[in-house]
Design an enzyme around this catalytic site. Structure first.
Site, PDB file in Angstrom:
ATOM      1  N   ASN A 109       0.835  -1.204   0.000  1.00  0.00           N
ATOM      2  CA  ASN A 109       0.000   0.000   0.000  1.00  0.00           C
ATOM      3  C   ASN A 109       0.865   1.247   0.000  1.00  0.00           C
ATOM      4  O   ASN A 109       1.954   1.275   0.563  1.00  0.00           O
ATOM      5  CB  ASN A 109      -0.965  -0.015   1.207  1.00  0.00           C
ATOM      6  CG  ASN A 109      -0.416   0.683   2.424  1.00  0.00           C
ATOM      7  OD1 ASN A 109      -0.502   1.899   2.561  1.00  0.00           O
ATOM      8  ND2 ASN A 109       0.198  -0.090   3.321  1.00  0.00           N
ATOM      9  N   MET A 111      -1.074   4.276   0.560  1.00  0.00           N
ATOM     10  CA  MET A 111      -2.284   5.074   0.783  1.00  0.00           C
ATOM     11  C   MET A 111      -1.931   6.535   1.090  1.00  0.00           C
ATOM     12  O   MET A 111      -2.556   7.444   0.567  1.00  0.00           O
ATOM     13  CB  MET A 111      -3.094   4.505   1.953  1.00  0.00           C
ATOM     14  CG  MET A 111      -3.498   3.038   1.822  1.00  0.00           C
ATOM     15  SD  MET A 111      -4.599   2.719   0.451  1.00  0.00           S
ATOM     16  CE  MET A 111      -6.111   3.434   1.042  1.00  0.00           C
ATOM     17  N   PHE A 113      -1.787   8.067   4.347  1.00  0.00           N
ATOM     18  CA  PHE A 113      -2.561   8.664   5.454  1.00  0.00           C
ATOM     19  C   PHE A 113      -3.828   9.359   4.957  1.00  0.00           C
ATOM     20  O   PHE A 113      -4.121  10.506   5.354  1.00  0.00           O
ATOM     21  CB  PHE A 113      -1.719   9.671   6.250  1.00  0.00           C
ATOM     22  CG  PHE A 113      -0.629   9.071   7.102  1.00  0.00           C
ATOM     23  CD1 PHE A 113      -0.556   7.706   7.370  1.00  0.00           C
ATOM     24  CD2 PHE A 113       0.344   9.907   7.661  1.00  0.00           C
ATOM     25  CE1 PHE A 113       0.454   7.188   8.171  1.00  0.00           C
ATOM     26  CE2 PHE A 113       1.358   9.389   8.469  1.00  0.00           C
ATOM     27  CZ  PHE A 113       1.409   8.026   8.717  1.00  0.00           C
ATOM     28  N   SER A 173       5.517   5.189   8.653  1.00  0.00           N
ATOM     29  CA  SER A 173       4.882   4.955   7.357  1.00  0.00           C
ATOM     30  C   SER A 173       5.857   5.343   6.260  1.00  0.00           C
ATOM     31  O   SER A 173       6.441   6.427   6.291  1.00  0.00           O
ATOM     32  CB  SER A 173       3.610   5.789   7.203  1.00  0.00           C
ATOM     33  OG  SER A 173       3.214   5.774   5.847  1.00  0.00           O
ATOM     34  N   ASN A 175       4.994   6.114   3.363  1.00  0.00           N
ATOM     35  CA  ASN A 175       4.240   6.849   2.343  1.00  0.00           C
ATOM     36  C   ASN A 175       4.070   8.327   2.644  1.00  0.00           C
ATOM     37  O   ASN A 175       3.330   9.019   1.954  1.00  0.00           O
ATOM     38  CB  ASN A 175       2.874   6.186   2.146  1.00  0.00           C
ATOM     39  CG  ASN A 175       3.019   4.725   1.751  1.00  0.00           C
ATOM     40  OD1 ASN A 175       3.777   4.406   0.841  1.00  0.00           O
ATOM     41  ND2 ASN A 175       2.326   3.836   2.447  1.00  0.00           N
ATOM     42  N   THR A 176       4.702   8.819   3.701  1.00  0.00           N
ATOM     43  CA  THR A 176       4.715  10.251   3.984  1.00  0.00           C
ATOM     44  C   THR A 176       6.171  10.695   3.947  1.00  0.00           C
ATOM     45  O   THR A 176       6.969  10.280   4.794  1.00  0.00           O
ATOM     46  CB  THR A 176       4.077  10.544   5.364  1.00  0.00           C
ATOM     47  OG1 THR A 176       2.685  10.209   5.302  1.00  0.00           O
ATOM     48  CG2 THR A 176       4.215  12.005   5.757  1.00  0.00           C
ATOM     49  N   LYS A 208       5.754   3.693  16.942  1.00  0.00           N
ATOM     50  CA  LYS A 208       5.686   2.601  15.963  1.00  0.00           C
ATOM     51  C   LYS A 208       6.853   2.703  15.001  1.00  0.00           C
ATOM     52  O   LYS A 208       7.072   3.738  14.373  1.00  0.00           O
ATOM     53  CB  LYS A 208       4.358   2.655  15.199  1.00  0.00           C
ATOM     54  CG  LYS A 208       4.179   1.473  14.252  1.00  0.00           C
ATOM     55  CD  LYS A 208       2.734   1.351  13.791  1.00  0.00           C
ATOM     56  CE  LYS A 208       2.558   0.230  12.790  1.00  0.00           C
ATOM     57  NZ  LYS A 208       1.151   0.073  12.375  1.00  0.00           N
ATOM     58  N   ASN A 237       5.922  -1.564  11.348  1.00  0.00           N
ATOM     59  CA  ASN A 237       5.109  -1.097  10.228  1.00  0.00           C
ATOM     60  C   ASN A 237       5.485  -1.899   8.968  1.00  0.00           C
ATOM     61  O   ASN A 237       6.159  -2.920   9.066  1.00  0.00           O
ATOM     62  CB  ASN A 237       5.368   0.404  10.023  1.00  0.00           C
ATOM     63  CG  ASN A 237       4.152   1.137   9.476  1.00  0.00           C
ATOM     64  OD1 ASN A 237       3.512   0.679   8.521  1.00  0.00           O
ATOM     65  ND2 ASN A 237       3.825   2.267  10.075  1.00  0.00           N
ATOM     66  N   GLY A 259       2.249  -8.444   5.490  1.00  0.00           N
ATOM     67  CA  GLY A 259       1.816  -9.833   5.377  1.00  0.00           C
ATOM     68  C   GLY A 259       2.980 -10.817   5.489  1.00  0.00           C
ATOM     69  O   GLY A 259       4.029 -10.494   6.058  1.00  0.00           O
TER      70      GLY A 259
END
Ligand SMILES: Cc1cc2nc3c(=O)[nH]c(=O)nc-3n(C[C@H](O)[C@H](O)[C@H](O)COP(=O)(O)O)c2cc1C
Length: 347
Positions: A109, A111, A113, A173, A175-176, A208, A237, A259
Site C-alpha cells: 500500500n 495510501m 494517510f 509509514s 508513504n509520507t 511505531k 510497520n 503480510g
C-alpha cells in the site's frame, strides 16, 4: 461466531480499495459476526497498566477514522487501534494505491494517510459505546503538506488523551515523505521531549517503528525512546524491501509491503528490540501474523501484545475467533499455563 467465507471470497474479486470500503460498510451493518467475548483466561495480558482479555489487536490503518471500533471489538479482538489520523483531513495519494499479492499472502500500500482528520476521529470516539475489557488506541501522524512534527504530535496527543486508552506516535509509514527520518535517535528524543508536557493524563504512549531501520542504529533508538518516557514500541510497520522470491505481479509496486513476506523480518527486529529493552518497554509485535502459531512466535520473541492487518483482510473476520480457539491447546502442547509465560522464551 458466524464465519463469512463467501463474502470474504467475493471481496477478493473487487478492487481492493472498494473491497475495504465494503468491509467497513459490512462491519457497520453488523455483518462481520460476533464473538461471544469470552477469551480463555490463559490469554489475558497486562501491559502498560492496561488489562487485555486477549493480546490480539487490529493494527492501525484498517479503521483510519475510528468508524468501526465497536464492531471490530465484537469480532473478538483484544484491542483496537484506530488511525492513523493527522491534524487536518487529507485525501492521500493518487489511485491506485492498494495492491493485493495473493500468491505471496501480502499487500502493498501507498495510501498516504488518507483520513478525515483528528477532529472527526475524536468526535466519533467521544460517541463510542465501549466493549468492556477491549482497550482502544489511536495512532497519530502528520500531514503531507505543512507538517510541523514538534507542534503537531503534542497537539494530537493532548487532544486525543481524554478519549482513548493509549496513543501511538507513528514515525514509520513509508508513504509520507520524511516521516521515517524522525526515527533518528536525536529526533525521537526531541519529539518525546516536546510531547511530554501534553501528556498530563499519562496515557500510555507508544512509538511505531519501521522494519527497515539498520540494526546498528537500533540500540540508540530504543534507549532514546526509554529516556523520553515512552511506554512501548510497536514493531513493525510495513517494509520497503522486496524479497526477490515474491511471485505476485504487483510485487514491484512502490509502497509498504505487509503480510507473510514481512513476518520473519519484523519478528527478528522484535527480538533485537526485546534484547535491548530488557523489560523496560511494552512490546507490540506486528507483521505477518495469520495464525495462533504466529502469535506464539511473536510472544516468544518478546511481544506482550500483537497486532495484525493483512492476515485479517486475507482470511476474513473469522480469523480472530479461530486464533483465540487455537491458542489455548497450542499453549498446553508446549506445557505453558499462560501465554504470558511464553514471553521472550526464544531470545
Ligand atoms: C492498507 C494498509 C494501510 C495501513 N495504514 C497504516 C496506517 O495508517 N498507520 C499505521 O501505523 N500503519 C498502517 N499500516 C501498517 C499496519 O498497521 C501494520 O503495521 C503492517 O501492515 C504489518 O502488519 P501485517 O503484516 O499484519 O499487515 C497499514 C497497512 C496496510 C496493509
Amino acid at each position: 461466531m458466524q464465519s463469512t467465507p463467501l463474502s470474504t471470497a467475493l471481496l477478493h474479486r473487487v478492487d481492493p480499495e472498494r473491497a475495504h470500503q465494503l468491509a467497513i460498510a459490512g462491519l457497520l451493518l453488523g455483518l462481520g459476526g460476533h464473538h461471544d467475548g469470552a477469551s480463555d483466561p490463559a490469554l489475558a495480558v497486562e501491559a502498560m497498566g492496561l488489562r487485555f482479555a486477549n493480546p490480539i489487536g487490529i493494527a492501525a490503518g484498517f479503521d483510519k477514522d475510528a468508524r468501526v471500533v465497536r464492531p471490530l471489538a465484537r469480532l473478538g479482538f483484544g484491542f483496537v487501534e484506530a488511525g492513523t489520523v493527522t491534524p487536518l483531513p487529507q485525501s492521500g495519494n493518487a489511485h491506485p494505491r492498494l495492491f493485493r499479492l495473493p500468491e505471496d499472502g501480502a499487500i502493498i500500500n501507498r495510501m498516504g494517510f488518507n483520513n478525515r482528520g483528528i477532529d472527526a476521529a475524536l468526535a466519533r470516539l467521544a460517541r463510542l459505546r465501549r466493549v468492556p475489557g477491549v482497550p482502544v488506541g489511536l495512532n497519530l501522524g502528520i500531514n503531507k503538506q505543512g507538517a510541523a512534527p514538534l507542534d503537531d504530535y503534542p497537539m494530537l496527543v493532548q487532544a486525543a488523551s481524554p478519549l482513548v486508552d493509549y496513543l501511538v506516535i507513528n514515525l514509520s509509514s513509508p508513504n509520507t515523505p520524511g516521516l521515517r527520518d524522525l526515527q533518528q535517535p536525536d529526533r525521537v528524543a526531541g519529539l518525546l521531549q516536546a510531547i511530554a508536557p501534553a501528556r498530563r493524563t499519562r496515557r500510555p504512549l507508544l512509538v511505531k517503528l519501521s522494519p527497515d531501520i539498520a540494526p546498528g542504529g537500533l540500540a540508540d533508538l530504543v534507549e532514546a525512546v526509554i529516556a523520553g518516557g515512552a511506554d512501548g514500541l510497536i514493531v513493525t510497520n510495513t517494509t520497503l524491501a522486496r524479497p526477490e522470491w515474491l511471485r505476485s505481479h504487483h510485487s514491484r509496486e512502490s509502497g509498504g509491503l505487509s503480510g507473510e513476506p514481512l513476518r520473519a523480518r519484523s519478528t527478528a527486529m522484535l527480538a533485537a528490540v526485546a534484547r535491548i529493552a530488557k523489560g523496560r518497554l511494552a512490546l507490540v509485535g506486528c507483521g505477518g501474523i495469520a495464525s495462533a502459531q504466529d502469535v506464539l512466535d511473536k510472544v516468544r520473541a518478546g511481544a506482550d501484545l500483537v497486532q495484525l492487518y493483512t492476515g485479517f483482510v486475507q482470511h476474513g473476520p473469522g480469523l480472530v475467533a479461530r486464533m483465540l480457539r487455537d491458542l489455548p491447546p497450542l499453549l498446553r502442547q508446549q506445557g505453558l499455563a499462560r501465554l504470558a509465560d511464553a514471553k521472550g522464551t526464544a531470545l
